[in-house]
Enzyme design. Structure first.
Site, mmCIF file in Angstrom:
data_model
loop_
_atom_site.group_PDB
_atom_site.id
_atom_site.type_symbol
_atom_site.label_atom_id
_atom_site.label_comp_id
_atom_site.label_asym_id
_atom_site.label_seq_id
_atom_site.Cartn_x
_atom_site.Cartn_y
_atom_site.Cartn_z
ATOM 1 N N GLY A 1 0.837 -1.191 0.000
ATOM 2 C CA GLY A 1 0.000 0.000 0.000
ATOM 3 C C GLY A 1 0.871 1.239 0.000
ATOM 4 C CB ILE A 31 3.372 2.104 4.624
ATOM 5 C CG1 ILE A 31 2.581 3.181 5.376
ATOM 6 C CG2 ILE A 31 4.654 1.764 5.374
ATOM 7 C CD1 ILE A 31 2.016 2.725 6.705
ATOM 8 C CB THR A 62 6.444 -0.738 10.867
ATOM 9 O OG1 THR A 62 6.317 -0.983 9.449
ATOM 10 C CG2 THR A 62 7.914 -0.650 11.233
ATOM 11 C CD GLU A 112 1.193 -2.100 20.174
ATOM 12 O OE1 GLU A 112 0.569 -1.007 20.098
ATOM 13 O OE2 GLU A 112 1.801 -2.576 19.212
ATOM 14 C CG HIS A 132 2.258 1.278 17.799
ATOM 15 N ND1 HIS A 132 1.210 0.408 17.939
ATOM 16 C CD2 HIS A 132 2.091 1.856 16.575
ATOM 17 C CE1 HIS A 132 0.431 0.471 16.869
ATOM 18 N NE2 HIS A 132 0.947 1.350 16.030
ATOM 19 C CB ALA A 163 6.671 3.042 12.833
#
Length: 331
Positions: free
Chosen positions: A153, A155, A234, A265, A284, A286
């Protein structure tokens, strides 16, 4: 009547930015998520922008009967109750790739950090152990290595472009396969998932989390990877079977991993990954940077204006299973 926008900001630091970018012709309420003022204005709000840490379940929609659009400031939407939004007739959109540059840079950073054992080097220098006071460990360059991208996609494409600048050979797996001309332009080549796993020196995951991608990298998939391979995630933690990954890293079956996301998390203090020296962990982080908050709000406010003009919003999510055709053991 003037349409009302509510922006639930992630922190007090970005409130001023959101206020400064709010479009003319709207009444805009900007507050930090959790501020009681947000609930006070939900009843007559037309547009709502937030991160997925806001509860967007049926109770939210009952309090916001006039909503025309929920605009996420994040790319991920797995934490959003899209069924509740669908039942209320409210479209949900993500941030349109506003954080794609940041995440792609972070992915490359994790590749370099693991391959060059940066954390090990840093700790040794800081503690007076020049070069570890012993034989030099294995370290790798990115140039001429094969990067397999899973999920091409926004990213994934930006990660591919950065990797090409490092001289990497880039392959990808995605059910939305590019045309040959598009592959030529980006400099990538399609491979099925098993080929990606078997033939890549580095693997970078960029898929959303849904029923088709949960634990898509498990014990069987890790067994396919080369002993010198490095896995970077990521995307979302549950895309990888975390226990299986720990076992493979601990046994030295793959060289290392760079993880920005986890099953839980924040991860608990006794997470066994913390005891390994061939994994690099980030919190988390990124996506969020000082630079891309501007892009997030730009996309959000533009989408609100589109809907107000009677146009369809961009980047709508929910309902479509992004990787519905993904199957374990593609051949």
């Amino acid at each position: 009547m003037t349409s009302k926008i509510i922006v639930a900001c992630p922190s007090a630091q970005v409130i001023e930015l959101a206020e400064g970018m709010a479009p003319a012709g709207f009444e805009t309420i900007v507050a930090q998520a959790g501020d009681p003022m947000i609930e006070e204005h939900l009843g007559d709000a037309s547009y709502f922008a937030c991160y997925p840490n806001v509860d967007l379940g049926p109770g939210f929609h009952a309090k916001a009967p006039k909503l025309k659009l929920i605009q996420l400031l994040s790319a991920g939407f797995d934490a959003v109750d899209t069924q509740a939004a669908k039942a209320a007739g409210v479209p949900v959109c993500n941030n349109g790739g506003a954080n794609a540059i940041s995440v792609s840079e972070h992915a490359i950073m994790l590749m370099l950090t693991v391959a060059r054992r940066v954390v090990w080097q840093h700790e040794n220098v800081r503690n007076g152990r020049w070069r570890g006071n012993g034989p030099a460990p294995k370290m790798f360059e990115l140039a001429n290595k094969t990067l397999g991208i899973v999920g091409l996609g926004n990213i994934g494409k930006k990660t591919a472009r950065l990797a090409k600048a490092f001289g990497m050979n880039v392959t990808y797996y995605d059910i939305r396969r590019l045309s040959e001309d598009e592959e030529d332009q980006l400099g990538v080549r399609f491979r099925v998932l098993r080929e990606i796993l078997r033939d890549s020196d580095f693997i970078s995951l960029h898929v959303p989390l849904d029923d088709t991608t949960r634990h898509m990298i498990g014990k069987a998939e890790l067994e396919e990877m080369q002993p010198h391979a490095i896995l970077v995630n990521t995307a979302r933690g549950p895309v990888i079977d975390e226990k299986a990954l720990h076992d493979h890293l601990a046994a030295g079956k793959i060289f290392g991993a760079g993880l920005d996301v986890f099953d839980q998390e924040p991860p608990p203090a006794d997470n066994p990954l913390f005891g390994l020296d061939n994994v690099v962990l980030t919190a988390h982080f990124a996506g969020p940077t000082s630079d891309n908050h501007t892009a997030r709000f730009r996309n959000a406010f533009d989408n609100f204006q589109r809907v107000e003009r009677g146009e369809k919003p961009l980047w709508r999510v929910g309902g479509a299973v992004v990787l519905a055709a993904l199957t374990r053991g593609d051949a």
